[in-house]
Scaffold this motif. Structure first.
Motif, PDB file in Angstrom:
ATOM      1  N   GLU A  61       0.821  -1.302   0.056  1.00 23.42           N
ATOM      2  CA  GLU A  61      -0.091   0.021  -0.054  1.00 23.42           C
ATOM      3  C   GLU A  61       0.912   1.257   0.060  1.00 23.42           C
ATOM      4  OE1 GLU A  61      -3.421   0.185   2.413  1.00 23.42           O
ATOM      5  OE2 GLU A  61      -3.261  -1.895   2.995  1.00 23.42           O
ATOM      6  N   LEU A  62       0.293   2.369  -0.504  1.00 23.56           N
ATOM      7  CA  LEU A  62       0.978   3.752  -0.207  1.00 23.56           C
ATOM      8  C   LEU A  62       1.209   4.186   0.996  1.00 23.56           C
ATOM      9  CD1 LEU A  62      -0.755   5.639  -3.279  1.00 23.56           C
ATOM     10  CD2 LEU A  62       1.281   4.751  -3.298  1.00 23.56           C
ATOM     11  N   PRO A  63       2.370   4.474   1.410  1.00 23.95           N
ATOM     12  CA  PRO A  63       2.785   4.944   2.848  1.00 23.95           C
ATOM     13  C   PRO A  63       1.999   6.211   3.054  1.00 23.95           C
ATOM     14  CG  PRO A  63       4.491   5.406   1.369  1.00 23.95           C
ATOM     15  CD  PRO A  63       3.502   4.850   0.624  1.00 23.95           C
ATOM     16  N   GLU A  64       2.017   6.687   4.361  1.00 24.46           N
ATOM     17  CA  GLU A  64       1.560   7.901   4.825  1.00 24.46           C
ATOM     18  C   GLU A  64       2.778   8.997   4.219  1.00 24.46           C
ATOM     19  OE1 GLU A  64      -0.817   9.095   7.112  1.00 24.46           O
ATOM     20  OE2 GLU A  64      -1.415   7.226   7.325  1.00 24.46           O
ATOM     21  N   PRO A  65       2.217  10.069   3.616  1.00 24.65           N
ATOM     22  CA  PRO A  65       3.286  11.206   3.165  1.00 24.65           C
ATOM     23  C   PRO A  65       4.142  11.777   4.603  1.00 24.65           C
ATOM     24  CG  PRO A  65       1.188  11.802   2.330  1.00 24.65           C
ATOM     25  CD  PRO A  65       0.986  10.511   3.379  1.00 24.65           C
ATOM     26  N   GLU A  66       5.327  12.103   4.610  1.00 27.84           N
ATOM     27  CA  GLU A  66       5.875  12.535   5.463  1.00 27.84           C
ATOM     28  C   GLU A  66       5.958  13.990   5.710  1.00 27.84           C
ATOM     29  OE1 GLU A  66      10.177  11.265   5.073  1.00 27.84           O
ATOM     30  OE2 GLU A  66       9.522   9.155   4.846  1.00 27.84           O
ATOM     31  N   GLY A  67       6.198  14.333   6.771  1.00 25.44           N
ATOM     32  CA  GLY A  67       6.231  15.914   6.995  1.00 25.44           C
ATOM     33  C   GLY A  67       4.997  16.495   7.147  1.00 25.44           C
ATOM     34  N   GLU A  68       4.733  17.708   6.688  1.00 32.21           N
ATOM     35  CA  GLU A  68       3.548  18.448   6.713  1.00 32.21           C
ATOM     36  C   GLU A  68       2.655  18.472   5.757  1.00 32.21           C
ATOM     37  OE1 GLU A  68       2.872  19.911   9.988  1.00 32.21           O
ATOM     38  OE2 GLU A  68       4.619  18.889  10.739  1.00 32.21           O
ATOM     39  N   LEU A  69       2.962  17.614   4.866  1.00 34.95           N
ATOM     40  CA  LEU A  69       2.089  17.722   3.415  1.00 34.95           C
ATOM     41  C   LEU A  69       0.675  17.518   3.635  1.00 34.95           C
ATOM     42  CD1 LEU A  69       2.414  17.918   0.475  1.00 34.95           C
ATOM     43  CD2 LEU A  69       2.756  15.607   0.339  1.00 34.95           C
ATOM     44  N   VAL A  70       0.269  16.636   4.610  1.00 35.96           N
ATOM     45  CA  VAL A  70      -1.183  16.221   4.774  1.00 35.96           C
ATOM     46  C   VAL A  70      -1.788  16.827   6.133  1.00 35.96           C
ATOM     47  CG1 VAL A  70      -1.202  14.234   3.418  1.00 35.96           C
ATOM     48  CG2 VAL A  70      -0.563  14.066   5.670  1.00 35.96           C
ATOM     49  N   THR A  71      -3.172  17.199   6.162  1.00 35.73           N
ATOM     50  CA  THR A  71      -3.741  17.681   7.082  1.00 35.73           C
ATOM     51  C   THR A  71      -4.215  16.685   8.244  1.00 35.73           C
ATOM     52  OG1 THR A  71      -6.136  17.435   5.879  1.00 35.73           O
ATOM     53  CG2 THR A  71      -4.654  19.695   5.898  1.00 35.73           C
ATOM     54  N   ARG A  72      -4.418  15.489   7.831  1.00 41.44           N
ATOM     55  CA  ARG A  72      -4.774  14.354   8.798  1.00 41.44           C
ATOM     56  C   ARG A  72      -4.004  13.015   8.295  1.00 41.44           C
ATOM     57  NH1 ARG A  72      -7.787  11.830   5.175  1.00 41.44           N
ATOM     58  NH2 ARG A  72      -9.538  12.902   3.702  1.00 41.44           N
ATOM     59  N   PRO A  73      -4.452  11.977   9.110  1.00 37.67           N
ATOM     60  CA  PRO A  73      -3.920  10.796   8.609  1.00 37.67           C
ATOM     61  C   PRO A  73      -4.552  10.280   7.521  1.00 37.67           C
ATOM     62  CG  PRO A  73      -4.570  10.659  10.942  1.00 37.67           C
ATOM     63  CD  PRO A  73      -4.840  11.911  10.455  1.00 37.67           C
ATOM     64  N   VAL A  74      -4.084   9.426   6.360  1.00 41.72           N
ATOM     65  CA  VAL A  74      -4.589   8.898   5.386  1.00 41.72           C
ATOM     66  C   VAL A  74      -5.579   8.200   5.758  1.00 41.72           C
ATOM     67  CG1 VAL A  74      -4.000   7.264   3.368  1.00 41.72           C
ATOM     68  CG2 VAL A  74      -2.095   9.111   4.059  1.00 41.72           C
ATOM     69  N   HIS A  75      -6.653   8.152   4.866  1.00 42.64           N
ATOM     70  CA  HIS A  75      -7.808   7.024   4.795  1.00 42.64           C
ATOM     71  C   HIS A  75      -7.611   6.149   3.932  1.00 42.64           C
ATOM     72  CE1 HIS A  75     -10.788  10.534   6.474  1.00 42.64           C
ATOM     73  NE2 HIS A  75      -9.810  10.377   7.341  1.00 42.64           N
ATOM     74  N   ARG A  76      -7.905   4.890   4.399  1.00 41.33           N
ATOM     75  CA  ARG A  76      -7.620   3.494   3.741  1.00 41.33           C
ATOM     76  C   ARG A  76      -8.741   2.528   3.834  1.00 41.33           C
ATOM     77  NH1 ARG A  76      -1.913   2.970   3.285  1.00 41.33           N
ATOM     78  NH2 ARG A  76      -0.983   4.494   4.683  1.00 41.33           N
ATOM     79  N   TRP A  77      -9.336   2.031   2.423  1.00 44.13           N
ATOM     80  CA  TRP A  77     -10.389   1.174   2.496  1.00 44.13           C
ATOM     81  C   TRP A  77      -9.934  -0.099   1.702  1.00 44.13           C
ATOM     82  CZ3 TRP A  77     -11.272   6.442   1.477  1.00 44.13           C
ATOM     83  CH2 TRP A  77     -11.669   7.388   2.631  1.00 44.13           C
ATOM     84  N   ARG A  78     -10.585  -1.060   1.934  1.00 45.57           N
ATOM     85  CA  ARG A  78     -10.552  -2.275   1.046  1.00 45.57           C
ATOM     86  C   ARG A  78     -11.749  -2.803   0.760  1.00 45.57           C
ATOM     87  NH1 ARG A  78      -6.058  -7.101   1.779  1.00 45.57           N
ATOM     88  NH2 ARG A  78      -4.832  -5.204   2.232  1.00 45.57           N
ATOM     89  N   PHE A  79     -11.940  -3.192  -0.672  1.00 45.50           N
ATOM     90  CA  PHE A  79     -13.047  -3.586  -1.354  1.00 45.50           C
ATOM     91  C   PHE A  79     -12.986  -4.739  -2.112  1.00 45.50           C
ATOM     92  CE2 PHE A  79     -13.617   0.842  -0.504  1.00 45.50           C
ATOM     93  CZ  PHE A  79     -15.019   1.076   0.002  1.00 45.50           C
ATOM     94  N   GLU A  80     -13.858  -5.792  -1.952  1.00 49.78           N
ATOM     95  CA  GLU A  80     -13.891  -6.933  -3.086  1.00 49.78           C
ATOM     96  C   GLU A  80     -14.874  -6.678  -4.109  1.00 49.78           C
ATOM     97  OE1 GLU A  80     -14.596 -10.782  -1.158  1.00 49.78           O
ATOM     98  OE2 GLU A  80     -16.183  -9.979  -0.007  1.00 49.78           O
ATOM     99  N   SER A  81     -14.427  -7.217  -5.272  1.00 46.89           N
ATOM    100  CA  SER A  81     -15.604  -7.106  -6.266  1.00 46.89           C
ATOM    101  C   SER A  81     -16.532  -8.032  -6.029  1.00 46.89           C
ATOM    102  CB  SER A  81     -14.990  -7.265  -7.663  1.00 46.89           C
ATOM    103  OG  SER A  81     -15.487  -7.115  -8.973  1.00 46.89           O
ATOM    104  N   VAL A  82     -17.753  -7.489  -6.346  1.00 48.75           N
ATOM    105  CA  VAL A  82     -19.008  -8.495  -6.342  1.00 48.75           C
ATOM    106  C   VAL A  82     -19.498  -8.783  -7.781  1.00 48.75           C
ATOM    107  CG1 VAL A  82     -19.289  -8.386  -3.983  1.00 48.75           C
ATOM    108  CG2 VAL A  82     -20.387  -6.754  -5.646  1.00 48.75           C
ATOM    109  N   GLU A  83     -19.364  -7.951  -8.702  1.00 47.18           N
ATOM    110  CA  GLU A  83     -19.908  -7.906  -9.873  1.00 47.18           C
ATOM    111  C   GLU A  83     -19.199  -7.038 -11.047  1.00 47.18           C
ATOM    112  OE1 GLU A  83     -23.821  -5.714 -10.536  1.00 47.18           O
ATOM    113  OE2 GLU A  83     -24.222  -6.810  -8.780  1.00 47.18           O
ATOM    114  N   GLN A  84     -19.237  -7.073 -12.205  1.00 46.73           N
ATOM    115  CA  GLN A  84     -18.812  -6.141 -13.148  1.00 46.73           C
ATOM    116  C   GLN A  84     -19.896  -5.793 -14.137  1.00 46.73           C
ATOM    117  OE1 GLN A  84     -15.143  -8.225 -14.717  1.00 46.73           O
ATOM    118  NE2 GLN A  84     -13.734  -6.676 -13.713  1.00 46.73           N
ATOM    119  N   GLY A  85     -19.759  -4.469 -14.697  1.00 44.42           N
ATOM    120  CA  GLY A  85     -20.818  -4.343 -15.667  1.00 44.42           C
ATOM    121  C   GLY A  85     -20.467  -2.873 -16.293  1.00 44.42           C
ATOM    122  N   ALA A  86     -21.329  -2.677 -17.028  1.00 42.70           N
ATOM    123  CA  ALA A  86     -21.158  -1.163 -17.652  1.00 42.70           C
ATOM    124  C   ALA A  86     -21.972  -0.326 -17.035  1.00 42.70           C
ATOM    125  CB  ALA A  86     -21.602  -1.322 -19.181  1.00 42.70           C
TER     126      ALA A  86
END
Length: 86
Positions: A61-86
């Motif tokens: 996964e992408l890391p947290e940016p170092e230093g003072e670049l972001v205003t809050r901790p990074v948000h991370r989510w994980r999803f699994e695919s259940v269907e594909q379509g247009a």
């Protein structure tokens, strides 16, 4: 199974382009099936990676940016695919 990892961060005001460049430059130890990078108002950056893996697999996964670049901790989510379509 396809698993999508989402990484979202909010830059310090006015530093959105810097956060976007930082996110684009971050490599992963393994190449995902697909990777997309998005930006939104409020200096937010979103990166989604798709993997052919089990939901609970250890994936890079992408890391947290170092230093003072972001205003809050990074948000991370994980999803699994259940269907594909247009």
């Amino acid at each position: 199974m396809t698993v999508a990892l989402m990484w979202e961060a909010r830059a310090v005001a006015g530093r959105g382009e810097e956060l976007l460049a930082w996110a684009r430059d971050q490599g992963l130890s393994v190449r995902p099936l697909r990777r997309e990078t998005f930006r939104a108002p409020g200096d937010r950056v979103l990166v989604i990676t798709w993997w052919d893996a089990a939901y609970d697999a250890e994936l890079p996964e992408l890391p947290e940016p170092e230093g003072e670049l972001v205003t809050r901790p990074v948000h991370r989510w994980r999803f699994e695919s259940v269907e594909q379509g247009a």
